[in-house]
Design a protein around this motif. Structure first.
Motif, PDB file in Angstrom:
ATOM      1  N   ASP A 274      51.957   6.189  19.788  1.00 44.62           N
ATOM      2  CA  ASP A 274      52.910   6.795  20.730  1.00 44.62           C
ATOM      3  C   ASP A 274      52.390   8.119  21.275  1.00 44.62           C
ATOM      4  N   LEU A 275      51.735   8.920  20.432  1.00 43.94           N
ATOM      5  CA  LEU A 275      51.180  10.185  20.892  1.00 43.94           C
ATOM      6  C   LEU A 275      49.951   9.949  21.757  1.00 43.94           C
ATOM      7  N   ARG A 276      49.137   8.991  21.398  1.00 42.20           N
ATOM      8  CA  ARG A 276      47.935   8.691  22.174  1.00 42.20           C
ATOM      9  C   ARG A 276      48.285   8.278  23.606  1.00 42.20           C
ATOM     10  N   THR A 296      48.421   1.067  35.272  1.00 43.38           N
ATOM     11  CA  THR A 296      49.160   1.690  36.371  1.00 43.38           C
ATOM     12  C   THR A 296      49.862   2.965  35.905  1.00 43.38           C
ATOM     13  N   GLY A 297      49.791   3.985  36.731  1.00 43.67           N
ATOM     14  CA  GLY A 297      50.444   5.246  36.402  1.00 43.67           C
ATOM     15  C   GLY A 297      49.633   6.116  35.462  1.00 43.67           C
ATOM     16  N   GLY A 298      48.423   5.672  35.107  1.00 39.80           N
ATOM     17  CA  GLY A 298      47.574   6.473  34.240  1.00 39.80           C
ATOM     18  C   GLY A 298      47.930   6.384  32.775  1.00 39.80           C
ATOM     19  N   ARG A 299      48.814   5.468  32.410  1.00 40.32           N
ATOM     20  CA  ARG A 299      49.202   5.330  31.009  1.00 40.32           C
ATOM     21  C   ARG A 299      48.358   4.266  30.305  1.00 40.32           C
ATOM     22  N   MET A 300      48.246   4.416  29.016  1.00 39.56           N
ATOM     23  CA  MET A 300      47.549   3.444  28.183  1.00 39.56           C
ATOM     24  C   MET A 300      48.248   2.092  28.276  1.00 39.56           C
TER      25      MET A 300
END
Length: 440
Positions: A274-276, A296-300
């Motif tokens: 979750d932190l990563r 998308t959106g730059g998230r993992m």
């Protein structure tokens, strides 16, 4: 959504123990089904007897709208057992309502499950990687009709999964510093220390070979910059919710930055998923997600995101197979864990052959005790996979040789003689046995 005691307190307790979210969800469905079952009989958790719980098990296995196999029931039994252990500890009940048996106090089936080890042959893996995930034609040419997204990223992820034997939660949550990918000088291989993202948080080291690093380099050069550039506006808008790293310290093993207005320092291997997922790096020219694989959106990318990619790849492979341009495909869609099985089996076969070759070269009847302890193939594979017990790794032994190929080889000369089929061979054997019996 009102708190329902004592279930809410029990869930809070097992949540604090770090239980996997998927397991928590399964446990929730189980205890809710049990509660509804008891309520329909005019009972509650306190009033339930052994017969009530056993009837619930029978209903779940035989009469429910959706019955379950033993493996699923064993998970349900673990949830019910854990719940009643907690209720006993807080004095809500005076003990579990069922008696202990030869299996102990468990409601489980007591059956040891020998899970199927589904692995890939080389042609199957290359077809999955290049055609399914990469959008190429079976012959290796470009498919101009391919409408997939980010084939370099997807191929690199699959190659990393295969070459390291990591589980999906392990490789999909990797951060760039863990592979030494935060600057232009990149090593030909990497050693990753896993901890918080490993199963049960069990630490181990993973080796990422040059083949995996090469595909990662192509993704980092050709696709990732575009994904990050497109996501800048979204990242800036969400910056207050992100862990903004300002410095990467201690040779890429530690990060220091701002989270919720406070400056904190974290050891990367101890950072949970979750932190990563919200960790970004302030480069001066923008926010760069520290996640290796970005969506998308730059998230993992999440597990469900990778599942969508996997299913699209499967549908694509199935279409090619209809035209006879695919290797043998399994009945069910490949899963990412199949790459872990493939890694384990290929490594075990290689190490076993190497050990036999060493013994033969030294003309020794058997290896020395030290060699056996240090180079035992099973122990090496166990360490690489992070298995807690050798018995988990031992199940791969039965796949060192393909029994179907042995059967084919054993009867090849029979079927080749006059085109005899298995039915013909069986008939001849029966006639011979009848003749022998008559003579006897």
């Amino acid at each position: 959504m009102r708190p329902v005691e004592p279930l809410s307190s029990w869930f809070r307790l097992i949540g604090q123990q770090g239980l996997d979210p998927k397991t928590m969800k399964a446990y929730a469905y189980t205890v809710i089904m049990l509660l509804n079952y008891l309520t329909a009989r005019g009972l509650d958790l306190r009033q339930a007897t052994e017969n009530d719980v056993l009837e619930f098990r029978r209903w779940r296995r035989e009469d429910a709208e959706e019955t379950v196999e033993e493996t699923t029931w064993d998970r349900d039994a673990a949830a019910i057992g854990g719940l009643y252990t907690y209720l006993d500890q807080i004095g809500y009940v005076t003990g579990r309502p069922w008696r202990a048996t030869g299996r102990g106090a468990s409601l489980g089936s007591g059956t040891s499950q020998d899970s199927r080890v589904r692995h890939m042959e080389l042609d199957q893996y290359l077809f999955l990687r290049d055609v399914g995930f990469g959008g190429l034609q079976p012959g290796g040419g470009l498919d101009l009709g391919f409408r997939g997204w980010r084939p370099h990223r997807n191929r690199a992820a699959l190659e990393l999964a295969l070459m390291t034997g990591m589980r999906i939660q392990e490789w999909s949550t990797l951060l760039l510093p863990e592979l030494g990918l935060t600057d232009s000088k990149r090593a030909p291989f990497a050693v990753v220390d896993l901890a918080a993202c490993a199963k049960y948080g069990r630490p181990r080291s993973v080796y990422a070979p040059s083949a995996a690093m090469e595909l990662l380099s192509a993704y980092l050069l050709l696709e990732r910059p575009g994904i990050v550039a497109t996501a800048q506006r979204t990242l800036r808008r969400q910056v207050r919710e992100l862990f903004v790293v300002q410095r990467i310290e201690r040779d890429g093993t530690q990060v220091r930055g701002v989270l919720e207005g406070a400056t904190i320092t974290r050891v990367i291997k101890d950072m949970k998923p979750d932190l990563r997922r919200i960790t970004v790096w302030e480069t001066g020219g923008g926010l760069d997600p520290l996640a290796l694989f970005v969506g998308t959106g730059g998230r993992m990318l999440t597990g469900s995101g990778w599942d969508r990619i996997r299913w699209r790849a499967w549908k694509r492979m199935k279409r090619w197979s209809e035209h006879g341009a695919a290797p043998v495909l399994p009945r069910r869609c490949w899963v990412f864990h199949d790459t872990r099985h493939t890694f384990a089996l290929r490594l075990l076969i290689f190490l076993t052959r190497e050990a036999l070759r060493d013994v033969s070269a030294e003309q020794m009847p058997m290896a020395t005790l030290l060699d056996h302890m240090v180079g035992n193939p099973l122990l090496v594979v166990q360490r690489r996979l992070g298995h807690a017990h050798p018995s988990t790794t031992y199940r791969y032994i039965q796949y060192l040789k393909d029994p179907m190929r042995d059967v084919e080889a054993a009867f090849r000369s029979w079927s080749a003689a006059g085109g005899a089929s298995y039915a013909t061979v069986a008939r001849q054997l029966m006639l011979r046995e009848s003749a022998d019996a008559a003579q006897g």
